[in-house]
Design an enzyme around this catalytic site. Structure first.
Site, short mmCIF file in Angstrom:
data_model
loop_
_atom_site.label_atom_id
_atom_site.label_comp_id
_atom_site.label_asym_id
_atom_site.label_seq_id
_atom_site.Cartn_x
_atom_site.Cartn_y
_atom_site.Cartn_z
N GLU A 195 0.78 -0.98 -0.14
CA GLU A 195 -0.21 0.17 0.05
C GLU A 195 1.11 1.26 0.36
O GLU A 195 1.72 1.92 1.26
CB GLU A 195 -0.87 0.78 1.43
CG GLU A 195 -2.11 -0.95 1.49
CD GLU A 195 -2.84 -1.02 2.64
OE1 GLU A 195 -3.71 -1.92 2.69
OE2 GLU A 195 -2.43 -0.78 3.08
N ASP A 242 -4.83 9.13 10.95
CA ASP A 242 -3.84 8.24 11.41
C ASP A 242 -3.48 8.99 12.57
O ASP A 242 -3.58 10.28 12.89
CB ASP A 242 -2.64 8.88 10.09
CG ASP A 242 -3.05 7.74 8.86
OD1 ASP A 242 -2.39 7.15 8.99
OD2 ASP A 242 -3.16 8.74 7.88
N TYR A 285 -10.88 -4.52 3.38
CA TYR A 285 -10.02 -4.07 4.47
C TYR A 285 -11.05 -3.17 5.50
O TYR A 285 -11.47 -2.80 5.21
CB TYR A 285 -9.20 -2.44 3.62
CG TYR A 285 -8.22 -2.06 4.41
CD1 TYR A 285 -8.39 -2.30 6.20
CD2 TYR A 285 -6.67 -1.69 4.05
CE1 TYR A 285 -7.18 -2.05 6.66
CE2 TYR A 285 -5.77 -1.87 5.49
CZ TYR A 285 -5.82 -1.07 6.30
OH TYR A 285 -4.83 -1.04 6.99
#
Ligand SMILES: Cc1ncc(COP(=O)(O)O)c(C=O)c1O
Lengths: 262, 391
Positions: free
Chosen positions: A49, A60, A175
């Site tokens: 990725e 994040d 995912y």
């Protein structure tokens, strides 16, 4: 057959989960990150990725956020990362490559132009963290036109009904985010993970991979038992700062991907 | 439900938060239709916030301009000193109704942080406010107010350490702690339904102002002026006049040192379409999609985006968006202090400055309403510092 499907088929044959490594492209600088990605591939990563740094990475944790900041300061942008992706593709024809970022970076490049370029380079898919089901049509159309997988995210907060809508018609892989929260290494996986995954794999037409928080061979192994792939991000990005550490980490993770019960 | 305004708005947010947003939308519509919810909101707006706020004819300021009559909508007189409380009261009532256990908020100038901390105290809920380290410094009095009220202030050093970074931090915290934690967004930005919800809660400003103007002048105003950070005080007052095509709606963006210098926060006048904090809107960014640091002397306007409905209205020409630079805002601040005995917030001073430009060009019979969104006590140190460096 497309590259992503054959990767998962090979993994099934080898009785293991696929190892997916998230790399913050351009961190600490472009040249070094290109080497780190080669290292990951040479030590067993099946899919990379390619994280495109964004100034405001809302999903994040500190490791990937600050790596992105450094990458931007050192000149990384989508254009030069695509050039890097093209070189990686030439050296590694069988490795899966997925572009991973926030929608603004893609939007500013131009979605049609981006998808055309990704197809030309030989990137397999795109994942936009902040592009849920409700907004994805805008990117889905150019992805389809250029034979790219648009990888969706499913989270523990997602209801089974919603998950069904998300994975319907999906290609490539799905995912699954292991925790409610942001990226970053965690000591243990949540106890309900196996059950949630069993449900998701039943309804998903494509393999399901798990990411967020996986940092060691043990946690990779725990996840590998119940998923088609294991994604490691923050731990890899952290390892990139010390020489030799990235290779060791990837080898350990790859060993952890072996399945015992299948 | 349409979650967009033309191409703008939407829900560009991590999947983990989508169920929370859907539930928020559902509960908001239920609350909106519930007379008991509205009654409690109205009661607290009147007896706790102190509404309605006056519409005040600033005669000396109007005379000074020699043109239109300037009226000030006195949101600075609300409890906590700004329009922000209209919205935090509504959202926190909703949070309580939804059974949320804890509040978080982002803040720039600190007015939204104080207003949220106030509601947290009133309803006995724990609260954490995220604030950029630069703003913690330049709006120190508001940090102390929040702490007095029992709120924890988290200073964010990441990125430009201003409002945008505070909002990133708040969204991360929300992602990890929703739905138990309710995120009180301070402006008409963020993912749907926030832009709609915050507009609804702030619309009280415009509805009052329209009625007050008719009562006092016998007619509608020719122009309504408000500063635009994220755009909540502007959208709130514009909402009262959006179906009155004769009323010119003017939003004022922060020009900082001038749009041509690059050191500004004028997203509509100097930005391009992009996606940040859950919405598609005008954004100050590089051509490669990295959001750029912004600058304004006013912390509350120092934000690279703008509420998506403003972006839409700008394209439609339904509202007009002008730019006022730091020095013009500081001059307007001084003028209002000296002529009317009113100390405005630096944010609101941008709207006053625009009125000082517009009024002289208008007939004496024209009426301009300026949304005086907040009071300036918090800005004393900041203004002294600015003057030391520039004058
Ligand atoms: C007094 C005052 N006015 C205006 C603003 C700008 O916000 P908005 O554009 O949402 O009204 C702020 C923000 O902190 C403020 O404190």
């Amino acid at each position: 057959m497309n590259r992503i499907s054959s990767i998962f088929q090979n993994c099934r044959r080898e009785k293991r989960a696929a190892l997916i490594i998230f790399a913050e492209a351009g961190y600490p600088n472009l040249a070094q990150s290109e080497q780190d990605i080669d290292t990951a591939i040479e030590n067993g990563a099946d899919i990379i990725e390619l994280g495109i740094p964004f100034s405001d990475p809302m999903a994040d944790g500190p490791v990937i956020s600050s790596a992105g900041q450094t990458a931007i300061e050192n000149g990384a942008n989508l254009q030069n990362i695509l050039e890097m992706a093209a070189r990686i593709r030439q050296r590694h024809p069988d490795t899966g490559l997925v572009l991973f970022s926030y929608f603004n970076v893609m939007y500013n490049y131009g979605l049609e132009a981006l998808c055309a370029e990704l197809q030309r380079i030989g990137v397999d898919g795109i994942l936009a963290v902040d592009l849920p089901l409700e907004e994805r049509d805008e990117l889905l159309a150019p992805c389809r036109a250029h034979n790219l997988h648009l990888i969706p995210l499913v989270s523990p907060a997602t209801s089974p009904e919603r998950a069904r809508a998300i994975v319907q018609d999906v290609t490539g892989f799905v995912y699954y985010v292991s925790v409610r929260g942001i990226t970053g290494a965690r000591a243990a996986m949540p106890p309900e993970l196996a059950q949630n995954l069993a449900m998701l794999r039943e309804i998903s037409p494509v393999p399901v991979v798990v990411g967020f928080g996986i940092a060691s061979g043990e946690s990779a192994h725990a996840v590998a038992e119940c998923a088609d792939g294991v994604v490691v991000g923050s731990a890899f990005v952290s390892a990139c700062t010390a020489p030799g550490q990235a290779a060791t980490l990837v080898r350990t993770l790859r060993a952890g991907c072996a399945k015992e019960n299948s | 439900m349409n979650t967009h305004y033309g191409i703008y708005g939407g829900q560009y947010i991590a999947e983990t938060l989508m169920p929370t947003l859907k539930e928020l939308e559902r509960q908001y519509f239920l609350a909106k239709e519930d007379p008991a919810f509205q009654a409690e909101l109205d009661d607290l707006l009147k007896h706790y916030v102190g509404r309605e706020s006056p519409l005040y004819h600033a005669k000396r300021l109007s005379e000074f301009c020699g043109g239109a009559q300037i009226y000030l909508k006195r949101e600075d007189l609300n409890h906590t000193g700004a329009h922000k409380v209209n919205n935090t009261l509504g959202q926190v009532l909703l949070a309580r109704r939804m059974g949320c256990k804890r509040l978080i908020a982002e803040t720039g100038a600190g007015m939204h942080g104080v207003a949220t901390a106030t509601m947290a105290a009133l309803f006995g809920m724990p609260c954490e406010v995220f604030m950029g380290a630069v703003d913690v410094e330049r709006q120190a009095p508001n940090v102390e107010r929040m702490e007095c009220l029992g709120t924890t202030v988290r200073s964010i050093t990441e990125g430009s350490a201003t409002l945008k970074d505070a909002m990133n931090a708040a969204i991360r915290e929300w992602t990890a702690t929703a739905p138990e934690t309710f995120y009180v967004i301070g402006t008409v930005a963020g993912p749907y339904p926030y832009p709609m919800m915050v507009k609804d809660f702030q619309a009280v400003i415009g509805h009052e102002a329209r009625r007050q103007c008719l009562e006092q002048t016998g007619k509608l105003p020719e122009e309504v002026i408000a500063c635009v950070g994220g755009g909540s005080n502007a959208m709130g007052i514009f909402a009262g006049f959006e179906n009155d095509p004769s009323v010119r709606l003017t939003g004022v963006e922060a020009g900082g040192e001038g749009v041509s210098t690059g050191n500004h926060a004028a997203s509509i006048n100097g930005g391009q379409v992009g996606i940040l904090h859950g919405a598609k809107t005008y954004l100050l960014q590089r051509s490669d999609g990295q959001v750029t640091p912004t600058y304004s002397v006013s912390a509350g306007l120092d934000y690279p985006g703008v509420g998506p409905e403003h972006a839409y209205w700008a394209d439609l020409g339904k509202a007009h968006y002008e730019v006022i630079n730091d020095d013009e805002a500081i001059d307007a601040f001084d003028t209002l202090c000296r002529l009317e005995g009113i100390i405005p917030a630096l944010e609101s001073s941008h709207a006053v400055a625009q009125a000082l430009k517009s009024a002289p060009r208008r007939a004496k019979s024209d009426v301009i309403i300026v949304n005086l969104s907040g009071r300036g006590d918090k800005d004393m140190e900041n203004i002294r510092e600015w003057k030391k460096q520039h004058r």
